[in-house]
Enzyme design. Structure first.
Site, PDB file in Angstrom:
ATOM      1  N   LYS A  17      -4.095   3.905   8.394  1.00 37.05           N
ATOM      2  CA  LYS A  17      -4.726   3.007   7.419  1.00 37.05           C
ATOM      3  C   LYS A  17      -3.738   1.944   6.975  1.00 37.05           C
ATOM      4  O   LYS A  17      -2.513   2.169   6.984  1.00 37.05           O
ATOM      5  CB  LYS A  17      -5.285   3.763   6.216  1.00 37.05           C
ATOM      6  CG  LYS A  17      -4.255   4.397   5.263  1.00 37.05           C
ATOM      7  CD  LYS A  17      -3.759   3.482   4.161  1.00 37.05           C
ATOM      8  CE  LYS A  17      -2.561   4.100   3.433  1.00 37.05           C
ATOM      9  NZ  LYS A  17      -1.654   3.231   2.756  1.00 37.05           N
ATOM     10  N   PRO A 102       2.997   5.306  12.703  1.00 42.23           N
ATOM     11  CA  PRO A 102       4.392   5.337  12.242  1.00 42.23           C
ATOM     12  C   PRO A 102       4.625   6.398  11.166  1.00 42.23           C
ATOM     13  O   PRO A 102       3.778   6.612  10.305  1.00 42.23           O
ATOM     14  CB  PRO A 102       4.621   3.936  11.663  1.00 42.23           C
ATOM     15  CG  PRO A 102       3.359   3.172  11.823  1.00 42.23           C
ATOM     16  CD  PRO A 102       2.377   3.985  12.581  1.00 42.23           C
ATOM     17  N   ALA A 104       6.313   7.897   7.863  1.00 39.10           N
ATOM     18  CA  ALA A 104       6.806   7.366   6.570  1.00 39.10           C
ATOM     19  C   ALA A 104       6.740   5.847   6.530  1.00 39.10           C
ATOM     20  O   ALA A 104       7.623   5.187   5.999  1.00 39.10           O
ATOM     21  CB  ALA A 104       8.230   7.854   6.276  1.00 39.10           C
ATOM     22  N   GLY A 105       5.679   5.284   7.092  1.00 38.40           N
ATOM     23  CA  GLY A 105       5.587   3.830   7.226  1.00 38.40           C
ATOM     24  C   GLY A 105       4.622   3.166   6.269  1.00 38.40           C
ATOM     25  O   GLY A 105       4.447   1.953   6.307  1.00 38.40           O
ATOM     26  N   ALA A 108      -0.225   6.093   6.160  1.00 37.63           N
ATOM     27  CA  ALA A 108      -0.901   7.371   5.918  1.00 37.63           C
ATOM     28  C   ALA A 108      -0.808   8.337   7.096  1.00 37.63           C
ATOM     29  O   ALA A 108      -1.721   9.127   7.329  1.00 37.63           O
ATOM     30  CB  ALA A 108      -2.373   7.161   5.534  1.00 37.63           C
ATOM     31  N   GLY A 109       0.300   8.289   7.833  1.00 37.54           N
ATOM     32  CA  GLY A 109       0.448   9.163   9.006  1.00 37.54           C
ATOM     33  C   GLY A 109       0.301  10.640   8.664  1.00 37.54           C
ATOM     34  O   GLY A 109      -0.465  11.357   9.314  1.00 37.54           O
ATOM     35  N   GLY A 110       0.995  11.112   7.632  1.00 36.53           N
ATOM     36  CA  GLY A 110       0.914  12.527   7.245  1.00 36.53           C
ATOM     37  C   GLY A 110      -0.475  12.871   6.732  1.00 36.53           C
ATOM     38  O   GLY A 110      -1.035  13.930   7.058  1.00 36.53           O
ATOM     39  N   ASP A 144      -4.361   9.855   0.020  1.00 30.52           N
ATOM     40  CA  ASP A 144      -4.957   9.069   1.108  1.00 30.52           C
ATOM     41  C   ASP A 144      -5.803   9.921   2.058  1.00 30.52           C
ATOM     42  O   ASP A 144      -6.440   9.377   2.969  1.00 30.52           O
ATOM     43  CB  ASP A 144      -3.847   8.406   1.948  1.00 30.52           C
ATOM     44  CG  ASP A 144      -3.105   7.327   1.167  1.00 30.52           C
ATOM     45  OD1 ASP A 144      -3.682   6.769   0.216  1.00 30.52           O
ATOM     46  OD2 ASP A 144      -1.951   7.042   1.534  1.00 30.52           O
TER      47      ASP A 144
HETATM   48  O1  C5P Z   1      -0.891  11.856  -3.156  1.00 35.17           O
HETATM   49  P1  C5P Z   1       0.370  11.728  -2.390  1.00 35.17           P
HETATM   50  O2  C5P Z   1       1.017  13.064  -2.117  1.00 35.17           O
HETATM   51  O3  C5P Z   1       0.249  10.899  -1.153  1.00 35.17           O
HETATM   52  O4  C5P Z   1       1.356  10.948  -3.343  1.00 35.17           O
HETATM   53  C1  C5P Z   1       2.752  10.900  -3.106  1.00 35.17           C
HETATM   54  C2  C5P Z   1       3.430  10.327  -4.326  1.00 35.17           C
HETATM   55  O5  C5P Z   1       3.115   8.924  -4.464  1.00 35.17           O
HETATM   56  C3  C5P Z   1       3.006  10.944  -5.644  1.00 35.17           C
HETATM   57  O6  C5P Z   1       3.761  12.089  -5.932  1.00 35.17           O
HETATM   58  C4  C5P Z   1       3.295   9.818  -6.629  1.00 35.17           C
HETATM   59  O7  C5P Z   1       4.678   9.728  -6.915  1.00 35.17           O
HETATM   60  C5  C5P Z   1       2.926   8.571  -5.818  1.00 35.17           C
HETATM   61  N1  C5P Z   1       1.530   8.157  -6.055  1.00 35.17           N
HETATM   62  C6  C5P Z   1       1.193   7.608  -7.271  1.00 35.17           C
HETATM   63  N2  C5P Z   1      -0.113   7.235  -7.510  1.00 35.17           N
HETATM   64  C7  C5P Z   1      -1.058   7.372  -6.557  1.00 35.17           C
HETATM   65  C8  C5P Z   1      -0.730   7.908  -5.299  1.00 35.17           C
HETATM   66  C9  C5P Z   1       0.588   8.294  -5.072  1.00 35.17           C
HETATM   67  O8  C5P Z   1       2.043   7.468  -8.157  1.00 35.17           O
HETATM   68  N3  C5P Z   1      -2.310   6.999  -6.828  1.00 35.17           N
END
Ligand code: C5P
Length: 307
Positions: A17, A102, A104-105, A108-110, A144
């Protein structure tokens, strides 16, 4: 009705994405930020194959495979565990992830791998969960993940999980510029919070321009509307991105933007030959590890093989 034949192995394809628009609200008490975003799925794919085995084991192949954890911090691993809990099924599975997205790009790979694992378990075990039931599991895994199930183009609110499909006429060509190394999503959000303490404060989000461009299916209007609040903090952490954005602009890209929390850059281009020219110029720059051409929008996680 004839019995459903036993399936031993399921392969799911899931796209990357990008965010066409990303407005970040204030930090919430739960550590997340409220978002207003327009997600767009593009045709760069991971493929996940889930096969019955003696124990749960995750393997990763392809580009930057060594950078992806295979233990219980892997999002596909967590997705299988969550589906096992929900259904009571045996999670002794071999999970093979073939990376094309990619690592960590900001693409949204993970999360894509988690979405693919949810769909794969549902098919392998014949659960027949609805998209909404899968989405409810998805948000427990990451912000994501629901969109990676959904695909296409969608407006996201909340943490990103409250999705509304965006109907549009357009089909677009993108060049994704991948750079060496990744960026940590929490660090980029934290950098934005720091900048807001001293610099420009929170802006009201306004999706009208980007949604109107998508409705018209206008590449030039969409190019002008691309916007991302995480771009400035990501570029602060990775200054080399500035030069790459400049190269895209000089080559007539309709727009260029940091994808999500970066560091991947997404350039909207006119057509396939233009994509090839922009990709080739970007790869001449030492800051660009590789440039990939992708079309969008494309559907979310889908079963491609069951055997
Ligand atoms: O949800 P996800 O694990 O992808 O989020 C990773 C980190 O990104 C969260 O721990 C937070 O620090 C940040 N994040 C955020 N607000 C969002 C999505 C992600 O602050 N809406």
């Amino acid at each position: 009705m004839p019995a459903r034949p036993t399936v031993d192995s399921v392969t799911v394809r899931v796209p990357a994405k990008i965010n066409l628009y990303l407005a970040v609200g204030p930090l919430r008490p739960d550590g997340f930020h409220d978002l207003t975003t327009v997600f767009h799925a593009v045709g760069l794919y991971d493929e996940i194959t889930v096969t019955r085995a003696d124990a749960l084991n995750v393997r990763v192949e392809g580009e930057s495979a060594a950078d992806v954890p295979t233990d219980e911090t892997n999002l596909a691993h967590r997705a299988v565990t969550a589906m096992g809990k929900l259904s009571g099924r045996d999670i002794s599975l071999d999970v093979l992830i073939r990376k094309g997205i990619p690592v960590a790009g900001g693409c949204a790979g993970g999360s894509a791998d988690a979405a693919a694992a949810l769909v794969a378990c549902d098919e392998l075990w014949g659960l027949g969960l609805s998209r909404q039931e899968l989405a409810d599991v998805a948000i427990g895994l990451g912000s994501d993940v629901p969109f990676c199930l959904h695909g296409g183009t969608a407006l996201g609110r909340g943490r990103g999980e409250l999705l509304t499909p965006v109907l549009g006429a357009g089909h677009y060509w993108w060049v994704l510029a991948l750079v060496e190394g990744g960026l940590s999503t929490p660090e980029v959000f934290a950098e934005l919070d720091r900048r807001r303490e001293t610099g420009p404060h929170l802006m009201e989000s306004d999706t009208s321009t980007v949604l109107s461009a998508l409705r018209q299916g206008s590449g030039p209007a969409l190019g002008r509307a691309l916007s991302n609040d995480l771009q400035a903090p990501a570029m602060g952490l990775r200054p080399e991105l500035r030069g790459l954005l400049q190269i895209g602009a000089e080559l007539g890209a309709l727009g260029g933007v940091v994808s999500g929390s970066g560091p991947t850059l997404a350039f909207l281009v006119k057509d396939e030959p233009h994509a090839a020219r922009v990709a080739s110029a970007l790869t001449q720059d030492p800051a660009c590890r590789v440039a990939r051409v992708a079309e969008g929008p494309v559907p979310g996680a889908r079963v491609v093989r069951a055997a």
